[in-house]
Design a protein around this motif. Structure first.
Motif, PDB file in Angstrom:
ATOM      1  N   ALA A  46      36.568  31.085  44.365  1.00 32.83           N
ATOM      2  CA  ALA A  46      36.576  30.936  42.901  1.00 32.83           C
ATOM      3  C   ALA A  46      36.558  32.280  42.188  1.00 32.83           C
ATOM      4  N   ASN A  47      36.020  33.293  42.820  1.00 31.31           N
ATOM      5  CA  ASN A  47      35.901  34.595  42.145  1.00 31.31           C
ATOM      6  C   ASN A  47      36.194  35.810  43.016  1.00 31.31           C
ATOM      7  N   ASN A  89      42.147  37.825  32.805  1.00 30.79           N
ATOM      8  CA  ASN A  89      40.683  37.696  32.780  1.00 30.79           C
ATOM      9  C   ASN A  89      40.079  38.281  34.057  1.00 30.79           C
ATOM     10  N   GLU A 132      47.961  32.068  34.743  1.00 30.37           N
ATOM     11  CA  GLU A 132      47.834  31.816  33.303  1.00 30.37           C
ATOM     12  C   GLU A 132      48.617  32.792  32.423  1.00 30.37           C
ATOM     13  N   HIS A 209      42.397  20.918  34.851  1.00 29.69           N
ATOM     14  CA  HIS A 209      41.052  20.831  34.280  1.00 29.69           C
ATOM     15  C   HIS A 209      41.105  19.793  33.162  1.00 29.69           C
ATOM     16  N   GLU A 237      43.120  23.221  40.794  1.00 29.50           N
ATOM     17  CA  GLU A 237      41.754  23.437  40.275  1.00 29.50           C
ATOM     18  C   GLU A 237      41.189  22.165  39.650  1.00 29.50           C
TER      19      GLU A 237
HETATM   20  O1  G3I Z   1      29.030  38.310  39.020  1.00 30.30           O
HETATM   21  C1  G3I Z   1      28.296  38.256  37.796  1.00 30.30           C
HETATM   22  C2  G3I Z   1      26.823  38.484  38.028  1.00 30.30           C
HETATM   23  O2  G3I Z   1      26.648  39.794  38.522  1.00 30.30           O
HETATM   24  C3  G3I Z   1      26.087  38.272  36.713  1.00 30.30           C
HETATM   25  O3  G3I Z   1      24.721  38.389  36.944  1.00 30.30           O
HETATM   26  C4  G3I Z   1      26.378  36.913  36.139  1.00 30.30           C
HETATM   27  C5  G3I Z   1      25.710  36.704  34.782  1.00 30.30           C
HETATM   28  O4  G3I Z   1      26.475  35.897  33.931  1.00 30.30           O
HETATM   29  O5  G3I Z   1      27.766  36.776  35.968  1.00 30.30           O
HETATM   30  C6  G3I Z   1      28.485  36.883  37.186  1.00 30.30           C
HETATM   31  O6  G3I Z   1      29.855  36.757  36.907  1.00 30.30           O
HETATM   32  C7  G3I Z   1      30.283  35.418  36.594  1.00 30.30           C
HETATM   33  C8  G3I Z   1      31.335  35.026  37.631  1.00 30.30           C
HETATM   34  O7  G3I Z   1      31.883  33.773  37.284  1.00 30.30           O
HETATM   35  C9  G3I Z   1      30.764  34.938  39.035  1.00 30.30           C
HETATM   36  O8  G3I Z   1      29.786  33.946  39.095  1.00 30.30           O
HETATM   37  C10 G3I Z   1      30.884  35.431  35.214  1.00 30.30           C
HETATM   38  O9  G3I Z   1      29.870  35.658  34.259  1.00 30.30           O
HETATM   39  C11 G3I Z   1      31.566  34.113  34.936  1.00 30.30           C
HETATM   40  O10 G3I Z   1      32.265  34.204  33.699  1.00 30.30           O
HETATM   41  C12 G3I Z   1      32.531  33.794  36.022  1.00 30.30           C
HETATM   42  O11 G3I Z   1      33.118  32.527  35.752  1.00 30.30           O
HETATM   43  C13 G3I Z   1      34.276  32.225  36.487  1.00 30.30           C
HETATM   44  C14 G3I Z   1      35.460  32.045  35.536  1.00 30.30           C
HETATM   45  O12 G3I Z   1      36.596  31.668  36.288  1.00 30.30           O
HETATM   46  C15 G3I Z   1      35.773  33.303  34.763  1.00 30.30           C
HETATM   47  O13 G3I Z   1      36.865  33.094  33.912  1.00 30.30           O
HETATM   48  C16 G3I Z   1      34.026  30.917  37.235  1.00 30.30           C
HETATM   49  O14 G3I Z   1      32.994  31.113  38.211  1.00 30.30           O
HETATM   50  C17 G3I Z   1      35.310  30.471  37.915  1.00 30.30           C
HETATM   51  O15 G3I Z   1      35.102  29.176  38.457  1.00 30.30           O
HETATM   52  C18 G3I Z   1      36.428  30.403  36.881  1.00 30.30           C
HETATM   53  O16 G3I Z   1      37.620  29.990  37.508  1.00 30.30           O
HETATM   54  C19 G3I Z   1      38.781  29.881  36.663  1.00 30.30           C
HETATM   55  C20 G3I Z   1      39.990  30.225  37.509  1.00 30.30           C
HETATM   56  O17 G3I Z   1      39.833  31.485  38.105  1.00 30.30           O
HETATM   57  C21 G3I Z   1      41.273  30.174  36.689  1.00 30.30           C
HETATM   58  N1  G3I Z   1      41.423  28.897  35.993  1.00 30.30           N
HETATM   59  C22 G3I Z   1      40.263  28.464  35.229  1.00 30.30           C
HETATM   60  C23 G3I Z   1      38.994  28.470  36.088  1.00 30.30           C
HETATM   61  C24 G3I Z   1      37.797  27.932  35.325  1.00 30.30           C
HETATM   62  O18 G3I Z   1      37.466  28.797  34.267  1.00 30.30           O
END
Ligand code: G3I
Length: 317
Positions: A46-47, A89, A132, A209, A237
């Protein structure tokens, strides 16, 4: 076996899979389900393969998180989807705030995609090379890539990915292209242009989604427009969120909606597989993004199957 992947494969699909994330892998009740090949024949990080995770400073690559997921897939005998090479992003600021000439950004993209895809050469079934690229109205998203290179960043990335791993399927992945409309048309036109120009492109990923009660009625028709071009398509997804708290009625509607979505892929020969955007509400991205919404996954917070699971199996059977 009677799990999701076993049923999908028996029905001629390549896989049924799920996204996962590194922080979840120490949760043993969770991994007991994740690692079960009868349920999941494919995983997506996912990340941990995104740009901020893999090239936080220019030319310095860190693959530890991605490798953990790739090694898990290998251990479990699961296919791996690579996610992703180029996305607006989760970019490190050296890219998003960079002042690049066209030639310099071309080099940045080629180095990133080439090194990332090359690192996992032979291990990845398909890569989301471009993620995207469009706004919901079908115009191009204004980001450092488009603003510096115009649409050319797409062939630059696809060619670099092809050179780095000739056997990986190369995808463009997006959301809100599941229904007929300007965004799906823009994606269709992009793919046609790439094909006309001889640029490598193998598939289009439909993120899916969705919202309970709002699955688009034209999804199967849209998938067929893309497979008619000789491409494969995949649901990359999938989750279907609802307003909280859930009720027996909303969970029953969600069951129907999961069945409808999976049935659309079943009905389209070139739809190769389905990936949940994690399988449990325990780790869904939805509640932190859409306040008051959640319960989007087929397994609940306690890792118990919800009615949605039966909706999926009904379509796969
Ligand atoms: O890694 C940091 C961590 O160090 C910190 O303490 C924490 C505090 O908020 O954040 C962590 O990062 C987060 C990251 O996920 C890892 O968990 C980000 O804030 C958070 O925004 C991020 O969200 C991800 C998101 O993409 C970002 O746009 C989701 O997990 C992930 O499931 C999501 O996946 C996306 C696909 O890549 C593309 N399509 C949409 C989908 C859903 O948004």
């Amino acid at each position: 076996g009677s799990g999701l992947n076993s049923l999908a494969k028996a029905a001629g699909k390549v896989y049924f899979g799920t996204a996962t994330d590194n922080g979840e892998l120490s949760d043993q009740p969770y991994t007991a389900i994740l690692d079960n090949i009868n349920e999941f024949g494919q995983i997506t990080p996912a990340n941990s393969m995104k740009w901020d995770a893999t090239e936080p400073t220019r030319g310095t690559f860190t693959f530890s998180g991605g490798d953990q997921i790739a090694n898990l897939a290998k251990t479990n005998g699961q296919l791996l989807r690579g996610h992703n090479c180029v996305w607006y992003n989760q970019l490190p600021s050296w890219v998003s705030n960079g002042q690049f000439t066209a030639a310099d950004l071309t080099d940045v993209i080629q180095t990133h995609c080439g090194t990332l895809v090359g690192h996992y050469k032979g291990q990845v079934y398909s890569w989301d090379v471009i993620n995207e690229p469009f706004n919901d109205d079908g115009t191009w998203r204004s980001d450092v890539f488009y603003n510096t290179l115009g649409t050319q960043y797409v062939p630059i990335a696809l060619k670099a990915a092809r050179a780095a791993d000739p056997n990986a399927k190369l995808y463009i992945n997006d959301y809100n292209i599941e229904q007929q409309g300007a965004k799906a048309t823009a994606m269709l036109n992009l793919v046609k242009q790439l094909q006309a120009d001889g640029v490598p492109i193998d598939g289009v990923g439909f993120q899916c989604h969705f919202i309970v009660g709002e699955v688009p009625g034209t999804f199967q028709q849209t998938l067929e427009q893309f497979t008619a071009l000789g491409l494969e398509v995949a649901i990359t997804e999938l989750d279907i969120r609802m307003t909280l708290p859930a009720t027996s009625a909303s969970l029953a509607q969600q069951q129907k909606d999961y069945q409808t979505v999976v049935q659309a892929c079943m009905n389209v020969k070139g739809c190769v597989g389905i990936t949940l955007w994690d399988f449990t509400d325990k780790y869904s991205w939805v509640p932190s993004t859409f306040s008051g919404q959640g319960e989007a996954c087929p397994w609940d917070q306690n890792l118990q199957k919800k009615p949605a699971y039966s909706g999926i199996t009904a379509a796969l059977a």
